[in-house]
Write a protein that holds these residues in place. Structure first.
Motif, PDB file in Angstrom:
ATOM      1  N   LEU B   2      26.979  40.276  45.935  1.00  0.00           N
ATOM      2  CA  LEU B   2      27.290  38.844  45.995  1.00  0.00           C
ATOM      3  C   LEU B   2      28.775  38.629  45.827  1.00  0.00           C
ATOM      4  CD1 LEU B   2      24.385  37.420  43.869  1.00  0.00           C
ATOM      5  CD2 LEU B   2      24.883  36.815  46.242  1.00  0.00           C
ATOM      6  N   ARG B  75      34.932  53.195  37.773  1.00  0.00           N
ATOM      7  CA  ARG B  75      33.693  53.919  37.500  1.00  0.00           C
ATOM      8  C   ARG B  75      33.847  55.381  37.909  1.00  0.00           C
ATOM      9  NH1 ARG B  75      30.776  48.837  40.087  1.00  0.00           N
ATOM     10  NH2 ARG B  75      32.713  49.072  41.218  1.00  0.00           N
ATOM     11  N   ALA B  76      34.620  55.575  38.979  1.00  0.00           N
ATOM     12  CA  ALA B  76      34.890  56.954  39.395  1.00  0.00           C
ATOM     13  C   ALA B  76      35.714  57.674  38.336  1.00  0.00           C
ATOM     14  CB  ALA B  76      35.620  56.949  40.739  1.00  0.00           C
ATOM     15  N   ASP B 142      25.940  53.621  27.688  1.00  0.00           N
ATOM     16  CA  ASP B 142      24.501  53.562  27.438  1.00  0.00           C
ATOM     17  C   ASP B 142      24.114  52.338  26.634  1.00  0.00           C
ATOM     18  OD1 ASP B 142      22.780  55.388  28.520  1.00  0.00           O
ATOM     19  OD2 ASP B 142      23.678  57.020  27.312  1.00  0.00           O
ATOM     20  N   LEU B 304      40.738  40.617  26.707  1.00  0.00           N
ATOM     21  CA  LEU B 304      39.388  40.417  26.166  1.00  0.00           C
ATOM     22  C   LEU B 304      38.558  39.553  27.098  1.00  0.00           C
ATOM     23  CD1 LEU B 304      39.999  39.993  22.347  1.00  0.00           C
ATOM     24  CD2 LEU B 304      38.739  41.824  23.509  1.00  0.00           C
ATOM     25  N   ALA B 307      37.252  41.661  29.618  1.00  0.00           N
ATOM     26  CA  ALA B 307      36.136  42.432  29.051  1.00  0.00           C
ATOM     27  C   ALA B 307      34.858  41.609  29.062  1.00  0.00           C
ATOM     28  CB  ALA B 307      36.473  42.879  27.626  1.00  0.00           C
ATOM     29  N   LEU B 308      35.002  40.337  28.706  1.00  0.00           N
ATOM     30  CA  LEU B 308      33.828  39.474  28.631  1.00  0.00           C
ATOM     31  C   LEU B 308      33.226  39.219  30.006  1.00  0.00           C
ATOM     32  CD1 LEU B 308      35.036  36.889  25.970  1.00  0.00           C
ATOM     33  CD2 LEU B 308      33.291  38.658  25.671  1.00  0.00           C
ATOM     34  N   SER B 309      34.078  39.205  31.004  1.00  0.00           N
ATOM     35  CA  SER B 309      33.568  38.863  32.333  1.00  0.00           C
ATOM     36  C   SER B 309      33.365  40.097  33.204  1.00  0.00           C
ATOM     37  CB  SER B 309      34.541  37.894  33.006  1.00  0.00           C
ATOM     38  OG  SER B 309      35.792  38.516  33.132  1.00  0.00           O
ATOM     39  N   ALA B 310      33.528  41.288  32.591  1.00  0.00           N
ATOM     40  CA  ALA B 310      33.367  42.508  33.381  1.00  0.00           C
ATOM     41  C   ALA B 310      31.943  42.601  33.911  1.00  0.00           C
ATOM     42  CB  ALA B 310      33.693  43.738  32.539  1.00  0.00           C
ATOM     43  N   ARG B 311      31.818  43.337  35.039  1.00  0.00           N
ATOM     44  CA  ARG B 311      30.498  43.386  35.659  1.00  0.00           C
ATOM     45  C   ARG B 311      29.605  44.416  34.996  1.00  0.00           C
ATOM     46  NH1 ARG B 311      30.035  44.000  41.243  1.00  0.00           N
ATOM     47  NH2 ARG B 311      28.021  45.001  40.939  1.00  0.00           N
ATOM     48  N   ASP B 312      30.192  45.370  34.278  1.00  0.00           N
ATOM     49  CA  ASP B 312      29.360  46.392  33.651  1.00  0.00           C
ATOM     50  C   ASP B 312      29.918  46.791  32.289  1.00  0.00           C
ATOM     51  OD1 ASP B 312      31.600  47.769  34.338  1.00  0.00           O
ATOM     52  OD2 ASP B 312      30.662  48.840  36.015  1.00  0.00           O
ATOM     53  N   ARG B 313      29.124  47.550  31.545  1.00  0.00           N
ATOM     54  CA  ARG B 313      29.536  47.983  30.207  1.00  0.00           C
ATOM     55  C   ARG B 313      30.787  48.838  30.269  1.00  0.00           C
ATOM     56  NH1 ARG B 313      26.194  47.413  25.689  1.00  0.00           N
ATOM     57  NH2 ARG B 313      27.152  49.157  24.582  1.00  0.00           N
ATOM     58  N   ALA B 316      33.788  46.724  30.568  1.00  0.00           N
ATOM     59  CA  ALA B 316      34.012  45.961  29.337  1.00  0.00           C
ATOM     60  C   ALA B 316      34.583  46.850  28.239  1.00  0.00           C
ATOM     61  CB  ALA B 316      32.710  45.323  28.878  1.00  0.00           C
ATOM     62  N   VAL B 317      34.025  48.064  28.117  1.00  0.00           N
ATOM     63  CA  VAL B 317      34.509  48.957  27.061  1.00  0.00           C
ATOM     64  C   VAL B 317      35.947  49.405  27.352  1.00  0.00           C
ATOM     65  CG1 VAL B 317      34.158  51.162  25.904  1.00  0.00           C
ATOM     66  CG2 VAL B 317      32.201  49.700  26.424  1.00  0.00           C
ATOM     67  N   LYS B 375      35.150  42.569  39.071  1.00  0.00           N
ATOM     68  CA  LYS B 375      34.138  41.880  38.273  1.00  0.00           C
ATOM     69  C   LYS B 375      33.122  41.144  39.138  1.00  0.00           C
ATOM     70  CE  LYS B 375      37.174  37.941  37.435  1.00  0.00           C
ATOM     71  NZ  LYS B 375      38.140  37.426  36.466  1.00  0.00           N
TER      72      LYS B 375
END
Lengths: 636, 378
Positions: B2, B75-76, B142, B304, B307-313, B316-317, B375
């Motif tokens: 999307l 992610r890579a 995780d 931050l 981080a709050l609006s990131a699409r994945d953990r 965000a981390v 994001k």
């Protein structure tokens, strides 16, 4: 691709990291807490205490230091420098920066002695107490090699610097040392007092003689220089410094005033040479018409150059243990029995009272009986009148006079001529001496007739200083004007223009009848100019007619101390040898007193010295008054 | 995937441009500008003026790094995070063995912080910081509570202790402490339950006396000296004192650009690396000092926010890690300058002079931009 597709905001499954959302208020708390602490600290430092930190940073950069003022010279009447200044290397250190390792480096580099290290530590301690950021002198007047060593390794010695400053110097060494004086470090107590008067704790102060008495005129006024440094203490360039320093960049130093003396350096040198063979002596040469002192000698002397910052322990001990007391001014601090040169008082008192008719003869058998005591004259003079009595210095004649007029009349005349009273030269503890009177004896014990007998010939309890005698004989020479002795002729600014000129000061006009004076003078003439005179037998001046009177004053016998035995030509039981007189006979230009302490007979010992000085004056020194351009040569 | 409605039908470039986190870039540019301004003042003078040019060059290198760290999918990167950490550890070991021992000064003895590559000295510890952040992202991706069982957690954290220990042994106490703070902060932010972290923290605090024993003399001295200068008057005491004078003397409005005497005449030593904030505070005063802190505050809030609006953990981390790193750098550095923390070599992001620190922060912010860019599934 093994990335687990976690729920994103876009997926509508809630936040990616719900833990963060849950703990957001804790995050905010920590963040705001940190901000409050930091901003609070900034507020404390910059707003609440900003002003004082600002001043600290200014004092980090802007330093002040004294600019030494050039001390005034002490010049003789012809402009010969007796005290001058020469350039010297002084080593300075900033206590705050001079850490132990740097100090050790300095010690190693210069090979400093334990004495010097102790001195440095003491200065640093004092400096730390005052202002640890201001450089203070730690070593004065160092050699060229030490200065060079330091200057080539300044980078390794932060806080240390070498300054090129004027240093007191006495070109003539020990000449007139008691009059000129010397300078030394101030003591801790003085430092506390004087630093409030603008002194630097490491400065030297006048310690003796004129250097002490005229300190406030000689020292001038120190200047102040403000300059900027970086963190290593290196000076910043002028443009930067100007931008940093608010207000005055500095105050220039004002040089001290020069002191022009009445002393004639040539005559002084001559007089010192004349007594060089004696163990201890004093000479005063005075101009009878003004009371100006032309030469004043006290022997043994000391070298003020050594006293000024270079006195070692050994030298100090030696000077202090010398039984002749080199530090005491024998011309005006010590009193001596005057012996026969005092007889003028007895003679004049008797002549005034018409108790010494010129045509009267008195018979001297060498012995004189008075109320059961036998007094011994130094010779058997036979039939003597007053002139012959003066010529031969016959004691018997004067004892007879004393019997007639009494001790108080002698004391009257002596007091008229300023004896037994400080001369008001105002230097080195100008002593008063003593002219005994009946009252004085009654106060101490009980007056006996024999006291007058002793006083008549300047023995017993009569004690005078050489300077008193010089002023008295100057008054005899000029017909009765007793002057206050004068050594300072004028005060000059450093550019040579006169600030204050000092006029001769009359202490007293003595009312001695001319005929009395005339008799005494004729007697004096015979002493030096007629066979049989106590001086004539020991030499005669071919240059000028001298009038004079010799004196041989007995001293109280005492045991020889150990120190006395070590010295040649020093016998503390020998008589004092005196000569008092003036020349030329009719129109006196100089009056002179010579005292050789424990030297022996006045005629044998003192008169040749006086003659040498007088002859020297008329052959070598005397010249038409020299108009004084700024020529700084030695006296012609 | 999307996409935001507004981007549909727009060209790939325009979509990219719209997704780029421009406020983040603007804040970084602002910090770099102020940093250069400050460095210009701090290094004015014959001996150090070359540092300004060097810093500009490093900023260009950093900008390239930023772009790369933004473009390559995070992610890579996280997938090979352990490998990256391995490389960082290897470099630390090489630095230990081959690295030129730089004699800092008499107090510090020999250190092994630098690795010489093609004539440039780089600090592997800076790389380790980034790798630790990536590894943390990997560890905390995780959501399964079983992943955070104490045994598992301790095992993973024990691995992280390897680079931290190596850095502490360099010795670079500042960076080591910073890494510990980053790990703890991320743990507190990302763990499903905070209790394991509390236990770790308590254990760590109990271990401090042991650590104290292993510390170098100069490090102990710094800390004792910080507590009481009179007890151990060190060079750092002098630094701190002069730094406080510098900051305080700025008063409200500062002495003005290039007018700080503490700075210009070197009363605060090495002020371009560890004490640039004292230069800033002296010349720009309370107002300027607070403004600079506010800019950092905005940067942190923004990171931050990402981080709050990131699409994945993972994303965000990563952002939480970068935020923690930036936060602790700023707090420790400023506190040190203000004399409320001991003098440890921690830089001020984008303001301090030095290529390694600068490039590290560019790369870290690149990662944030990366997360921000993706994001919405770009």
């Amino acid at each position: 691709m093994l990335i687990r597709q976690s729920a994103g905001p876009g997926s509508g499954n809630g936040p990616a990291l719900p833990e963060l959302h849950r703990r957001l208020k804790w995050v905010a708390l920590v963040g705001i807490g940190a901000l409050v602490v930091l901003v609070g600290r900034l507020w404390h430092l910059q707003v609440m205490r900003g002003e004082s930190y600002y001043e600290r940073t200014v004092s980090n950069v802007v330093k002040e230091r004294y600019l030494p003022s050039v001390r005034g010279k002490i010049l003789d009447r012809k402009g010969v420098a007796l005290a001058d200044n020469r350039p010297a290397f002084n080593i300075y250190a900033t206590p705050k920066q001079l850490t132990r390792p740097i100090e050790l480096e300095l010690v190693r580099m210069l090979g400093l002695s334990d004495d010097e290290i102790a001195k440095i530590d003491e200065r640093l301690e004092l400096g730390r107490k005052r202002d640890a950021r201001t450089a203070i002198a730690i070593l004065e007047d160092q050699g060229r090699d030490r200065a060079a060593l330091i200057e080539q390794s300044l980078a390794r010695l932060p806080g240390v610097e070498v300054r090129h400053e004027p240093y007191r110097w006495y070109p003539k060494g020990g000449m007139a040392a008691h009059l000129i004086g010397y300078m030394t470090q101030m003591t801790a107590a003085e430092a506390d007092r004087l630093t409030n008067q603008g002194y630097d704790a490491s400065e030297l102060v006048g310690r003796y003689g004129l250097e002490d008495k005229w300190e406030n005129y000689l020292r001038g006024k120190k200047g102040i220089e403000r300059f900027a440094v970086d963190a290593r203490g290196q000076r910043l360039d002028d443009a930067t410094a100007s931008a940093l320093i608010q207000g005055e960049r500095g105050v220039p130093a004002v040089p001290g005033a020069n002191l022009v003396l009445t002393i004639d350096a040539g005559l002084q040198e001559l007089a010192e040479k004349a007594v060089s063979h004696t163990a201890a002596a004093a000479v005063v040469v005075v101009e009878p018409s003004t009371g100006k002192i032309r030469a004043i000698v006290s022997k043994p002397s000391f070298d003020p150059n050594i006293m000024t910052g270079h006195l070692t322990q050994a030298e100090e001990t030696m000077l202090k243990q010398d039984p002749r007391k080199p530090f005491i001014d024998k011309a005006l601090r010590v009193t001596y029995p005057p012996g026969s040169i005092f007889k003028f008082a007895t003679a004049i008192a008797a002549l005034e009272d018409n108790q010494a008719p010129e045509d009267e003869n008195i018979y001297c058998t060498g012995e004189y009986q008075l109320s059961g005591t036998t007094f011994h004259c130094h010779g058997t003079h036979g039939k003597v009148d007053i002139l012959k009595a003066i010529q031969h210095s016959c004691d018997t004649y004067f004892w007879k006079l004393a019997e007639r007029i009494g001790i108080d009349r002698i004391a009257d005349v002596a007091a008229e001529y300023g004896l037994g009273r400080p001369t008001n030269l105002g230097l080195n503890g100008d002593a008063s001496g003593r002219i005994p009177t009946k009252d004085w004896y009654d106060k101490t014990s009980r007056y006996k007739v024999g006291y007058a007998t002793n006083a008549a010939i300047g023995q017993g309890d009569v004690e005078v200083t050489v300077l008193q005698m010089a002023m008295a004989y100057a008054a005899l020479a000029n017909g009765g004007t007793l002057y206050v002795p004068q050594v300072v002729d004028r005060l000059e600014a450093h550019d040579g223009h006169t600030i204050t000129s000092y006029e001769p000061q009359i202490a007293k006009l003595v009312k001695t009848p001319p005929h009395a004076l005339d008799v005494w003078k004729r007697g004096m003439w015979k002493v030096t100019n007629e066979p049989g005179g106590t001086a004539f037998d020991h030499g005669h001046s071919d240059v000028v007619t001298v009038m004079g009177k010799t004196g041989t004053a007995q001293v109280k016998k005492r045991h020889k101390a150990e120190a006395d035995k070590d010295l040649e030509r020093w016998n503390p039981n020998a008589d004092h040898a005196w000569f008092a007189g003036w020349a030329p006979a009719e129109d006196p230009e100089i009056a002179i007193i010579v005292l050789v302490e424990h030297g022996g007979g006045g005629g044998v010992v003192a008169w040749p010295i006086a003659r040498q000085i007088i002859d020297g004056y008329f052959t070598k020194i005397k010249a038409p008054p020299v108009p004084r351009p700024a020529a700084k040569g030695t006296a012609p | 995937m999307l996409l935001p409605r507004s981007t549909i039908g727009v060209s790939r470039w325009r979509r990219f441009r719209a997704a780029v986190d421009w406020p983040l870039i603007l804040v970084i540019l602002a910090l770099c500008t102020l940093g250069l301004l400050n460095l210009y003042s701090a290094t004015r003078g014959v001996r150090h003026h070359a540092k300004f040019d060097t810093q500009v060059q490093w900023m260009l290198v950093g900008a390239v790094g930023f772009v790369l760290a933004t473009i390559i999918d995070y992610r890579a990167m996280v997938r090979i995070a352990w490998l990256g950490l391995g490389i960082a550890i290897a470099l630390l070991l090489i630095a230990r063995v081959l690295g030129r021992p730089s004699v800092g000064d008499a107090n510090h003895g020999i250190t092994y912080r630098w690795l010489n590559i093609g004539g440039m000295g780089i600090q592997p510890s800076e790389l380790a910081k980034l790798m630790v952040i990536l590894v943390l992202a990997r560890v905390f991706q995780d959501t399964e509570p079983s992943s955070y069982a104490p045994r598992v957690l301790l095992g993973r954290l024990a691995i992280l202790l390897v680079p931290i220990g190596l850095i502490a042994m360099q010795p670079d106490l500042g960076t080591a402490i910073l890494l510990v703070l980053i790990v703890l902060s991320v743990g507190y932010l990302a763990m499903p339950s905070v209790w394991p972290m509390v236990h770790v923290t308590i254990a760590g605090l109990l271990a401090i006396p042991i650590l104290w024993e292993t510390m170098h003399d100069y490090q102990q001295k710094r800390i004792v000296g910080f507590i009481d200068c009179g007890m151990a008057p060190t060079k750092e005491c002098w630094h701190t004192q002069q730094s406080i004078y510098a900051v305080g003397s700025g008063k409200i409005w500062g002495k003005g650009f290039l007018e700080g005497t503490q700075n210009q005449f070197n009363f605060v030593p090495e002020h371009w690396t560890d004490f640039p904030y004292s230069v800033w505070a002296e010349e720009w005063g309370f107002v300027g000092s607070v403004v600079l802190l506010a800019i950092f505050g905005f940067l942190l809030v923004w990171v931050l926010n990402v981080a709050l609006s990131a699409r994945d953990r993972i994303g965000a981390v990563i952002c939480a890690g970068v935020a923690a790193m930036t936060f602790w750098h700023v707090v420790v550095n400023v506190a040190m300058v203000l004399g409320i923390a001991p003098v440890v070599g921690v830089t001020l992001p984008f303001i301090s002079y030095g290529g390694s620190s600068l490039v590290t922060f560019f790369l870290a912010m690149g990662l944030v931009a990366n997360v921000s860019l993706r994001k919405h599934g770009y």
